[in-house]
Design a protein around this motif. Structure first.
Motif, PDB file in Angstrom:
ATOM      1  N   UNK A 206       0.885  -1.196  -0.013  1.00 55.95           N
ATOM      2  CA  UNK A 206      -0.017   0.126   0.081  1.00 55.95           C
ATOM      3  C   UNK A 206       0.792   1.280   0.149  1.00 55.95           C
ATOM      4  N   UNK A 207       0.383   2.384  -0.292  1.00 51.74           N
ATOM      5  CA  UNK A 207       0.918   3.770   0.068  1.00 51.74           C
ATOM      6  C   UNK A 207       1.579   3.803   1.345  1.00 51.74           C
ATOM      7  N   UNK A 208       2.325   4.838   1.574  1.00 52.03           N
ATOM      8  CA  UNK A 208       2.594   5.081   2.908  1.00 52.03           C
ATOM      9  C   UNK A 208       1.349   5.337   4.050  1.00 52.03           C
ATOM     10  N   UNK A 209       1.558   4.686   5.130  1.00 54.91           N
ATOM     11  CA  UNK A 209       0.175   4.806   5.786  1.00 54.91           C
ATOM     12  C   UNK A 209       0.160   6.248   6.345  1.00 54.91           C
ATOM     13  N   UNK A 210      -0.956   6.736   6.969  1.00 61.19           N
ATOM     14  CA  UNK A 210      -1.227   7.835   7.991  1.00 61.19           C
ATOM     15  C   UNK A 210      -0.732   7.629   9.283  1.00 61.19           C
ATOM     16  N   UNK A 211       0.028   8.513   9.592  1.00 57.15           N
ATOM     17  CA  UNK A 211       1.192   8.201  11.035  1.00 57.15           C
ATOM     18  C   UNK A 211       0.460   9.296  12.123  1.00 57.15           C
ATOM     19  N   UNK A 212      -0.067   8.534  13.275  1.00 56.68           N
ATOM     20  CA  UNK A 212      -0.568   9.430  14.123  1.00 56.68           C
ATOM     21  C   UNK A 212       0.043   9.337  15.735  1.00 56.68           C
ATOM     22  N   UNK A 213       0.292  10.370  16.297  1.00 53.24           N
ATOM     23  CA  UNK A 213       0.747  10.086  17.839  1.00 53.24           C
ATOM     24  C   UNK A 213      -0.380  10.473  18.723  1.00 53.24           C
ATOM     25  N   UNK A 214      -0.461   9.576  19.552  1.00 59.32           N
ATOM     26  CA  UNK A 214      -1.535   9.917  20.703  1.00 59.32           C
ATOM     27  C   UNK A 214      -0.703  10.158  22.036  1.00 59.32           C
ATOM     28  N   UNK A 215      -0.802  11.192  22.700  1.00 60.96           N
ATOM     29  CA  UNK A 215      -0.049  11.358  23.779  1.00 60.96           C
ATOM     30  C   UNK A 215      -1.020  11.686  25.054  1.00 60.96           C
ATOM     31  N   UNK A 216      -0.649  10.959  26.243  1.00 55.63           N
ATOM     32  CA  UNK A 216      -1.489  11.017  27.345  1.00 55.63           C
ATOM     33  C   UNK A 216      -0.691  11.305  28.372  1.00 55.63           C
ATOM     34  N   UNK A 217      -1.117  12.278  29.413  1.00 56.96           N
ATOM     35  CA  UNK A 217      -0.228  12.703  30.546  1.00 56.96           C
ATOM     36  C   UNK A 217      -0.424  11.585  31.704  1.00 56.96           C
ATOM     37  N   UNK A 218       0.728  11.699  32.405  1.00 62.65           N
ATOM     38  CA  UNK A 218       0.728  10.590  33.638  1.00 62.65           C
ATOM     39  C   UNK A 218       0.299  11.320  34.845  1.00 62.65           C
ATOM     40  N   UNK A 219      -0.343  12.607  34.732  1.00 63.48           N
ATOM     41  CA  UNK A 219      -0.666  13.037  36.125  1.00 63.48           C
ATOM     42  C   UNK A 219      -2.205  13.969  35.642  1.00 63.48           C
ATOM     43  N   UNK A 220      -2.840  14.499  36.914  1.00 68.80           N
ATOM     44  CA  UNK A 220      -3.982  15.162  36.524  1.00 68.80           C
ATOM     45  C   UNK A 220      -3.599  16.549  35.499  1.00 68.80           C
ATOM     46  N   UNK A 221      -4.507  16.794  34.794  1.00 71.40           N
ATOM     47  CA  UNK A 221      -5.764  16.234  34.540  1.00 71.40           C
ATOM     48  C   UNK A 221      -5.842  14.968  33.421  1.00 71.40           C
ATOM     49  N   UNK A 222      -4.744  14.434  33.148  1.00 70.36           N
ATOM     50  CA  UNK A 222      -4.642  13.431  32.375  1.00 70.36           C
ATOM     51  C   UNK A 222      -4.996  13.805  30.760  1.00 70.36           C
ATOM     52  N   UNK A 223      -4.445  15.019  30.575  1.00 79.39           N
ATOM     53  CA  UNK A 223      -4.916  15.585  29.066  1.00 79.39           C
ATOM     54  C   UNK A 223      -4.482  14.524  27.920  1.00 79.39           C
ATOM     55  N   UNK A 224      -5.145  14.251  26.945  1.00 75.51           N
ATOM     56  CA  UNK A 224      -4.696  13.881  25.755  1.00 75.51           C
ATOM     57  C   UNK A 224      -4.648  14.761  24.547  1.00 75.51           C
ATOM     58  N   UNK A 225      -3.506  14.300  23.750  1.00 73.56           N
ATOM     59  CA  UNK A 225      -3.392  15.216  22.535  1.00 73.56           C
ATOM     60  C   UNK A 225      -3.047  14.339  21.404  1.00 73.56           C
ATOM     61  N   UNK A 226      -3.729  14.662  20.390  1.00 73.47           N
ATOM     62  CA  UNK A 226      -3.368  13.709  19.111  1.00 73.47           C
ATOM     63  C   UNK A 226      -2.743  14.413  18.042  1.00 73.47           C
ATOM     64  N   UNK A 227      -1.784  13.890  17.305  1.00 66.80           N
ATOM     65  CA  UNK A 227      -1.108  14.673  16.295  1.00 66.80           C
ATOM     66  C   UNK A 227      -1.075  13.835  15.170  1.00 66.80           C
ATOM     67  N   UNK A 228      -1.364  14.484  14.044  1.00 71.20           N
ATOM     68  CA  UNK A 228      -1.204  13.763  12.525  1.00 71.20           C
ATOM     69  C   UNK A 228      -0.016  14.382  12.163  1.00 71.20           C
ATOM     70  N   UNK A 229       0.979  13.312  11.463  1.00 70.40           N
ATOM     71  CA  UNK A 229       2.133  13.536  10.976  1.00 70.40           C
ATOM     72  C   UNK A 229       1.819  14.062   9.526  1.00 70.40           C
ATOM     73  N   UNK A 230       2.550  15.004   8.918  1.00 68.07           N
ATOM     74  CA  UNK A 230       2.425  15.369   7.685  1.00 68.07           C
ATOM     75  C   UNK A 230       3.222  14.662   6.600  1.00 68.07           C
TER      76      UNK A 230
END
Length: 269
Positions: A206-230
């Motif tokens: 297949x072509x190069x796949x989409x690539x994503x990073x999912x980051x989650x904090x290890x402390x309150x408030x345990x925020x999650x951020x999602x990044x798509x790589x160009x």
């Protein structure tokens, strides 16, 4: 969804054993080489052996619970605080002989009750984030793939791979998502995902796949951020990975492993 034949079902220990035996180059090994060929050589020659620290155990446990689910987690880990001191009615400290003797008898890694509670909060945070939940809605966890890239045997173990959407995602823990960009730079996360993408594209056709990073904090408030790589960023890092593999071949041929600090440096600040 049927699992494609190019995704190999092997335990994590077998995957890491193949790396330690120098049967395959991984993104982590190539990252070491890019940073310092001399350091890479000390790893592959066995002069440096990475210790299995509490931080590594926690990181692996996070991936197992979040990516593979509670049943897999329960099968692979023991949640316990160890034996209780009858004098205090509290668990023995982790450096005491009583605890160490107990821990040595366990057949699975031990996760303390406080760490387990933390893991559950992190997992809840990931799956209450709309984009993260959508990413992990379909696909395969811990997807191992092997091939030859530029005459180099390589292997990857992607946290998450969905062949139908042609998507790779990597779960990362962090202390602060506002500073996650520095983790991305310091730990070579983009080069890692570019490596994964090249291997997945080759074995799948297949072509190069989409690539994503999912980051989650290890402390309150345990925020999650999602990044798509160009695509441009992935292509740039893929070319740098290819250059590193070519340089690796040259170092093997000459048996010269530089530190990358041989040249004079000028300090003007």
């Amino acid at each position: 969804m049927n699992k494609p034949e190019y995704i190999i079902d092997i335990p994590a220990d077998d995957y890491h054993a193949a790396t330690k035996a120098n049967e395959y180059t991984t993104s982590h090994r190539l990252q070491l080489f890019r940073r310092c060929p001399a350091l890479y050589f000390k790893h592959i020659s066995g002069e440096i052996v990475e210790a299995d620290t509490a931080a590594f155990t926690f990181g692996r446990a996070t991936h197992t619970l979040v990516i593979e689910g509670p049943d897999k987690f329960d099968a692979e880990y023991v949640v316990a605080d160890g034996p209780v001191n009858p004098k205090t009615n509290a668990p023995y400290g982790k450096t005491t002989k009583a605890y160490l003797d107990w821990a040595a008898q366990q057949t699975r890694p031990v996760i303390g009750s406080e760490d387990h509670a933390l893991l559950l909060k992190m997992r809840d945070a990931v799956f209450t984030h709309d984009t993260a939940r959508e990413i992990f809605a379909a696909g395969f966890p811990e997807a191992t793939m092997r091939t030859t890239w530029l005459d180099e045997p390589v292997q990857i173990r992607a946290d998450w791979y969905d062949p139908e959407r042609n998507l790779i995602a990597d779960l990362k823990t962090c202390a602060d998502v506002d500073r996650f960009q520095y983790d991305v730079r310091d730990f070579g996360y983009v080069h890692q995902l570019a490596f994964y993408a090249q291997v997945a594209a080759k074995v799948s056709g297949k072509p190069l796949p989409e690539c994503w990073l999912v980051a989650v904090e290890k402390r309150e408030p345990y925020r999650v951020a999602v990044y798509k790589l160009t695509d441009d960023l992935l292509e740039q890092c893929a070319r740098q990975n290819e250059a590193a593999i070519e340089e690796l071949h040259a170092c093997r041929k000459t048996n010269v492993w530089p530190t990358r600090t041989e040249d004079l440096r000028i300090l003007d600040v």
